[in-house]
Design a protein around this motif. Sequence first.
Motif, mmCIF file in Angstrom:
data_model
loop_
_atom_site.group_PDB
_atom_site.id
_atom_site.type_symbol
_atom_site.label_atom_id
_atom_site.label_comp_id
_atom_site.label_asym_id
_atom_site.label_seq_id
_atom_site.Cartn_x
_atom_site.Cartn_y
_atom_site.Cartn_z
ATOM 1 N N ALA A 228 0.849 -1.202 0.000
ATOM 2 C CA ALA A 228 0.000 0.000 0.000
ATOM 3 C C ALA A 228 0.880 1.246 0.000
ATOM 4 O O ALA A 228 0.480 2.304 -0.482
ATOM 5 C CB ALA A 228 -0.914 -0.008 1.220
ATOM 6 N N LEU A 229 2.107 1.080 0.518
ATOM 7 C CA LEU A 229 3.024 2.219 0.614
ATOM 8 C C LEU A 229 3.558 2.627 -0.760
ATOM 9 O O LEU A 229 3.559 3.805 -1.108
ATOM 10 C CB LEU A 229 4.186 1.843 1.544
ATOM 11 N N THR A 230 3.995 1.647 -1.564
ATOM 12 C CA THR A 230 4.587 1.976 -2.869
ATOM 13 C C THR A 230 3.575 1.867 -4.003
ATOM 14 O O THR A 230 3.824 2.367 -5.102
ATOM 15 C CB THR A 230 5.748 1.010 -3.198
ATOM 16 N N GLY A 231 2.476 1.177 -3.780
ATOM 17 C CA GLY A 231 1.484 0.983 -4.842
ATOM 18 C C GLY A 231 1.690 -0.320 -5.598
ATOM 19 O O GLY A 231 0.899 -0.658 -6.488
ATOM 20 N N HIS A 232 2.729 -1.089 -5.244
ATOM 21 C CA HIS A 232 2.983 -2.357 -5.923
ATOM 22 C C HIS A 232 1.758 -3.281 -5.800
ATOM 23 O O HIS A 232 1.270 -3.524 -4.692
ATOM 24 C CB HIS A 232 4.222 -3.028 -5.287
ATOM 25 N N GLY A 233 1.271 -3.754 -6.945
ATOM 26 C CA GLY A 233 0.184 -4.750 -6.942
ATOM 27 C C GLY A 233 -1.209 -4.199 -6.682
ATOM 28 O O GLY A 233 -2.184 -4.958 -6.721
ATOM 29 N N THR A 234 -1.334 -2.899 -6.449
ATOM 30 C CA THR A 234 -2.671 -2.406 -6.053
ATOM 31 C C THR A 234 -3.621 -2.269 -7.261
ATOM 32 O O THR A 234 -4.829 -2.364 -7.094
ATOM 33 C CB THR A 234 -2.592 -1.068 -5.273
ATOM 34 N N ASP A 235 -3.068 -2.073 -8.482
ATOM 35 C CA ASP A 235 -3.948 -1.998 -9.659
ATOM 36 C C ASP A 235 -4.620 -3.349 -9.904
ATOM 37 O O ASP A 235 -5.823 -3.429 -10.166
ATOM 38 C CB ASP A 235 -3.150 -1.600 -10.913
ATOM 39 N N GLU A 236 -3.818 -4.414 -9.793
ATOM 40 C CA GLU A 236 -4.367 -5.759 -10.001
ATOM 41 C C GLU A 236 -5.394 -6.081 -8.910
ATOM 42 O O GLU A 236 -6.436 -6.682 -9.171
ATOM 43 C CB GLU A 236 -3.243 -6.811 -9.964
ATOM 44 N N LEU A 237 -5.101 -5.654 -7.689
ATOM 45 C CA LEU A 237 -6.045 -5.878 -6.587
ATOM 46 C C LEU A 237 -7.366 -5.159 -6.874
ATOM 47 O O LEU A 237 -8.454 -5.718 -6.687
ATOM 48 C CB LEU A 237 -5.441 -5.370 -5.270
ATOM 49 N N LEU A 238 -7.260 -3.923 -7.343
ATOM 50 C CA LEU A 238 -8.472 -3.157 -7.643
ATOM 51 C C LEU A 238 -9.301 -3.866 -8.720
ATOM 52 O O LEU A 238 -10.537 -3.945 -8.608
ATOM 53 C CB LEU A 238 -8.088 -1.734 -8.089
ATOM 54 N N ASP A 239 -8.635 -4.413 -9.740
ATOM 55 C CA ASP A 239 -9.368 -5.150 -10.781
ATOM 56 C C ASP A 239 -10.143 -6.317 -10.174
ATOM 57 O O ASP A 239 -11.304 -6.545 -10.514
ATOM 58 C CB ASP A 239 -8.391 -5.697 -11.832
ATOM 59 N N ALA A 240 -9.486 -7.025 -9.254
ATOM 60 C CA ALA A 240 -10.147 -8.180 -8.625
ATOM 61 C C ALA A 240 -11.342 -7.720 -7.794
ATOM 62 O O ALA A 240 -12.395 -8.378 -7.774
ATOM 63 C CB ALA A 240 -9.156 -8.939 -7.757
#
Length: 314
Positions: free
Chosen positions: A163-175
Amino acid sequence: MSGTENGQPGERRTRAGYVALVGRPNAGKSTLLNRLIGEHLSIVTSKAQTTWQRVTGLLTVGDDQLVFLDTPGLLEVKDLLQRAMLGAALEALREADAVLLVLDGTWPPGPRDTERILTALAHTSAPVRVALNKVDAADPDAVLAWEGWVAEHLGCPVHQISALTGHGTDELLDALRKALPEGPFLYPEDDIASDPVRFFVAELVRETIFEHFQQEIPYSVFCQVEEFREEQDPVYIQVNVYVERKSQKGILIGKQGAAIRGLGEESRKKIETFLGRRVYLDLWVKPLRGWRKNRAHLGQLGFRLPPEDENERA
Ligand SMILES: Nc1nc2c(ncn2[C@@H]2O[C@H](COP(=O)(O)OP(=O)(O)OP(=O)(O)O)[C@@H](O)[C@H]2O)c(=O)[nH]1
Ligand SMILES: [Mg+2]
């Protein structure tokens, strides 16, 4: 037949729903809410038990609207405030259309986590998605342990994110978008928040108290906006800072008022950024004896409490 069930040709098919963010205290739920919304909406500190009440963050992307509910951490309840905090998390779970369980990759799961998380998830029948947070700083053994834990208890995929760097959060949002039910939007598309401005202002002062003071002080203080005169420039805001004991008033004020001046200055800057206006901030420190354990005081401060039970020692 006008064929409304499947929509008229060209009619907008939207999805919308409540997504409850739940997990252990300090897992990074509020940081993740802010990352997803793109605003500093929910207060974040390095100390556990920062969030005390539900915070709603709204995100509309394309034809989907997500109403995120940030919640207090799933904790061991020792007093009435903590009952209200846990109650807020469980209530969000009951209202959720989808649940996002946020796990902390810097600590492996313990037996208490299993009990707390599974007991909480029993309050919902909504689909559960899992985010393993803090992978930027995670301990590889803890990550493996959590993956095994999720496979054993939930049997669903794990999204590794920061959550700090944004790593992986776009894919999480899609899910999360895919987990939403079909339905009309619940809020105007451009809105990002539904809580009153006064709530955010008081929270920013409380966040600054968490940053400036140690030990029991952050957990003994609650803030409430008493006056908000926006027709003035600068906006005049009086915030009452309630402490549990008289002795804590002296600590907050400090030698010749140095502590409260520093607190006021830093809080004011945050509030000015939030409001986009100049602010005159007036902090009044007031003792409200034992408010954390007092049903009437908690009610007056805006906390919703579950019904009384025989174990309650108010
Ligand atoms: N390294 C790292 N730190 C993070 C990450 N996400 C959150 N943090 C830090 O973890 C601490 C707690 O973050 P919060 O967002 O307040 O956690 P929370 O789950 O909302 O905590 P409570 O409100 O107390 O339940 C803060 O110091 C954050 O900066 C992350 O992805 N990586
Ligand atoms: Mg939080």
